[in-house]
Design a protein around this motif. Structure first.
Motif, PDB file in Angstrom:
ATOM      1  N   GLY A   1     -34.250  22.862  42.636  1.00 40.40           N
ATOM      2  CA  GLY A   1     -33.220  23.646  41.955  1.00 40.40           C
ATOM      3  C   GLY A   1     -33.658  24.237  40.629  1.00 40.40           C
ATOM      4  O   GLY A   1     -32.840  24.782  39.887  1.00 40.40           O
TER       5      GLY A   1
ATOM      6  N   SER B   1     -37.107  31.099  44.439  1.00 38.83           N
ATOM      7  CA  SER B   1     -36.638  32.439  44.071  1.00 38.83           C
ATOM      8  C   SER B   1     -37.642  33.123  43.157  1.00 38.83           C
ATOM      9  O   SER B   1     -37.952  34.307  43.332  1.00 38.83           O
ATOM     10  CB  SER B   1     -35.292  32.381  43.335  1.00 38.83           C
TER      11      SER B   1
ATOM     12  N   ARG C   1     -27.421  24.455  43.232  1.00 37.30           N
ATOM     13  CA  ARG C   1     -27.494  24.018  44.628  1.00 37.30           C
ATOM     14  C   ARG C   1     -26.119  23.965  45.271  1.00 37.30           C
ATOM     15  O   ARG C   1     -25.945  24.367  46.414  1.00 37.30           O
ATOM     16  CB  ARG C   1     -28.135  22.626  44.704  1.00 37.30           C
TER      17      ARG C   1
ATOM     18  N   LYS D   1     -38.000  27.498  41.753  1.00 37.80           N
ATOM     19  CA  LYS D   1     -39.365  27.742  42.247  1.00 37.80           C
ATOM     20  C   LYS D   1     -39.411  28.809  43.340  1.00 37.80           C
ATOM     21  O   LYS D   1     -40.193  29.753  43.263  1.00 37.80           O
ATOM     22  CB  LYS D   1     -39.992  26.445  42.806  1.00 37.80           C
TER      23      LYS D   1
ATOM     24  N   LEU E   1     -31.869  30.120  31.100  1.00 34.41           N
ATOM     25  CA  LEU E   1     -32.432  31.436  31.434  1.00 34.41           C
ATOM     26  C   LEU E   1     -31.823  31.959  32.732  1.00 34.41           C
ATOM     27  O   LEU E   1     -31.493  31.173  33.622  1.00 34.41           O
ATOM     28  CB  LEU E   1     -33.949  31.344  31.614  1.00 34.41           C
TER      29      LEU E   1
HETATM   30  N1  LIG Z   1     -32.550  30.696  36.210  1.00 38.70           N
HETATM   31  C1  LIG Z   1     -31.592  30.632  37.134  1.00 38.70           C
HETATM   32  N2  LIG Z   1     -30.304  30.766  36.812  1.00 38.70           N
HETATM   33  C2  LIG Z   1     -29.332  30.680  37.746  1.00 38.70           C
HETATM   34  N3  LIG Z   1     -29.541  30.448  39.050  1.00 38.70           N
HETATM   35  C3  LIG Z   1     -30.802  30.298  39.440  1.00 38.70           C
HETATM   36  C4  LIG Z   1     -31.900  30.369  38.523  1.00 38.70           C
HETATM   37  N4  LIG Z   1     -33.049  30.166  39.219  1.00 38.70           N
HETATM   38  C5  LIG Z   1     -32.673  29.972  40.493  1.00 38.70           C
HETATM   39  N5  LIG Z   1     -31.336  30.063  40.638  1.00 38.70           N
HETATM   40  C6  LIG Z   1     -30.560  29.862  41.869  1.00 38.70           C
HETATM   41  O1  LIG Z   1     -30.595  28.453  42.108  1.00 38.70           O
HETATM   42  C7  LIG Z   1     -30.731  28.178  43.495  1.00 38.70           C
HETATM   43  C8  LIG Z   1     -31.975  27.288  43.723  1.00 38.70           C
HETATM   44  O2  LIG Z   1     -33.131  28.062  43.419  1.00 38.70           O
HETATM   45  P1  LIG Z   1     -34.489  27.874  44.215  1.00 38.70           P
HETATM   46  O3  LIG Z   1     -35.356  29.017  43.837  1.00 38.70           O
HETATM   47  O4  LIG Z   1     -34.227  27.622  45.653  1.00 38.70           O
HETATM   48  O5  LIG Z   1     -35.025  26.515  43.515  1.00 38.70           O
HETATM   49  P2  LIG Z   1     -36.145  25.500  43.990  1.00 38.70           P
HETATM   50  O6  LIG Z   1     -37.072  26.248  44.891  1.00 38.70           O
HETATM   51  O7  LIG Z   1     -36.814  25.056  42.705  1.00 38.70           O
HETATM   52  O8  LIG Z   1     -35.437  24.371  44.666  1.00 38.70           O
HETATM   53  C9  LIG Z   1     -30.796  29.519  44.197  1.00 38.70           C
HETATM   54  O9  LIG Z   1     -29.503  29.812  44.678  1.00 38.70           O
HETATM   55  C10 LIG Z   1     -31.190  30.490  43.098  1.00 38.70           C
HETATM   56  O10 LIG Z   1     -30.687  31.788  43.307  1.00 38.70           O
END
Ligand SMILES: Nc1ncnc2c1ncn2[C@@H]1O[C@H](COP(=O)(O)OP(=O)(O)O)[C@@H](O)[C@H]1O
Ligand SMILES: Nc1ccn([C@@H]2O[C@H](COP(=O)(O)OP(=O)(O)O)[C@@H](O)[C@H]2O)c(=O)n1
Length: 228
Positions: free
Chosen positions: A18, A23, A163, A21, A208
């Protein structure tokens, strides 16, 4: 390599669940014309196979005995990352609650890690323009010579809110507890735990926007490339 082509750039992005990573990595890779590898999807895929084949995930010896059986193939196009097991598309099934709750136990087994790490290194070295690889141990273990290492963090509250937004209506406290439990398991396992590499740049994404994180990483990659 063609005349004048830039040297392939290898970017490792690690951090807990979360933190952004996937995205961030996908967007950075798309923007810079690089390949993209979601290593969590590979651990989820092998976990899905263990569950589908009735392997007792409480039994590391049983998991190790069959770790070499499934054929896991990752597509590294950032606009369309794919994952198959023995030719079957498992991109949906690997995201179920059942797989999520079991993946830490399966990924802690050294034979599983050795197998998946080998796949990751092969994909990273064959990416022509370079690759963004995201996971938990990329900077420390899989690609210790990466050109750039990023370690993303965020508060457990921010991560759980992100999440549970995705899981539509999931209880934020239950989501937070499950994330913290998975982080603890991933950070405390003996073989290549979730950890920040000494030379990684840490970015706290709590305050951020996703766009700001993407811009920050793109700038860091461009600076690295310019310095080459
Ligand atoms: N800086 C941010 N602020 C708000 N939401 C975010 C941010 N970075 C990612 N998200 C959202 O949070 C969720 C989890 O992101 P994700 O990239 O899957 O994280 P990870 O791969 O680290 O588990 C997604 O729905 C994404 O769009
Ligand atoms: N390089 C990696 C990537 C993931 N994993 C394992 O795979 C699980 C799922 O990773 P993921 O990146 O899909 O998890 P999320 O961040 O999407 O929740 C992690 O909780 C780890 O147990 C790992 O051990 N090493």
């Amino acid at each position: 390599m063609e005349n004048g082509a830039a040297k392939p750039v290898i970017v490792a992005i690690d951090g807990p669940s979360g933190t952004g990573k996937s995205s961030t990595s996908k967007a950075v890779a798309a923007q810079l014309g690089l390949s993209y590898l979601d290593t969590g999807a590979q651990y989820r895929a092998i976990t899905w196979w263990m569950v589908a084949n009735g392997i007792d995930i409480e039994d590391p010896t049983a998991i190790a005995a069959v770790a070499g059986k499934p054929e896991i193939v990752s597509g590294t196009e950032p606009g369309n990352p794919t994952i198959t097991v023995d030719g079957t598309d498992v991109s949906g099934p690997i995201r179920t609650q059942e797989v999520t709750s079991k993946v830490s136990a399966v990924s802690a087994v050294p034979d599983v890690r050795a197998r998946i790490t080998e796949l990751q290194r092969t994909l990273a070295t064959s990416a022509e323009a370079g690759i963004v690889v995201e996971g938990r141990d990329i900077g420390t273990t899989v690609l210790p010579d990466a050109d750039l290492k990023i370690f993303l963090t965020a508060s457990p509250e921010a991560r759980a809110a992100r999440r549970s937004g995705e899981l539509k209506g999931a209880d934020v406290n239950a989501t937070r507890d499950a994330l913290v439990k998975r982080d603890a398991a991933d950070s405390s396992r003996k073989t290549s735990p979730l950890a920040k590499a000494d030379d990684a740049v840490e970015v706290d994404t709590t305050e951020l926007t996703l766009q700001q994180v993407i811009e920050c990483v793109v700038t860091l990659v461009e600076e690295k490339r310019a310095g080459k």
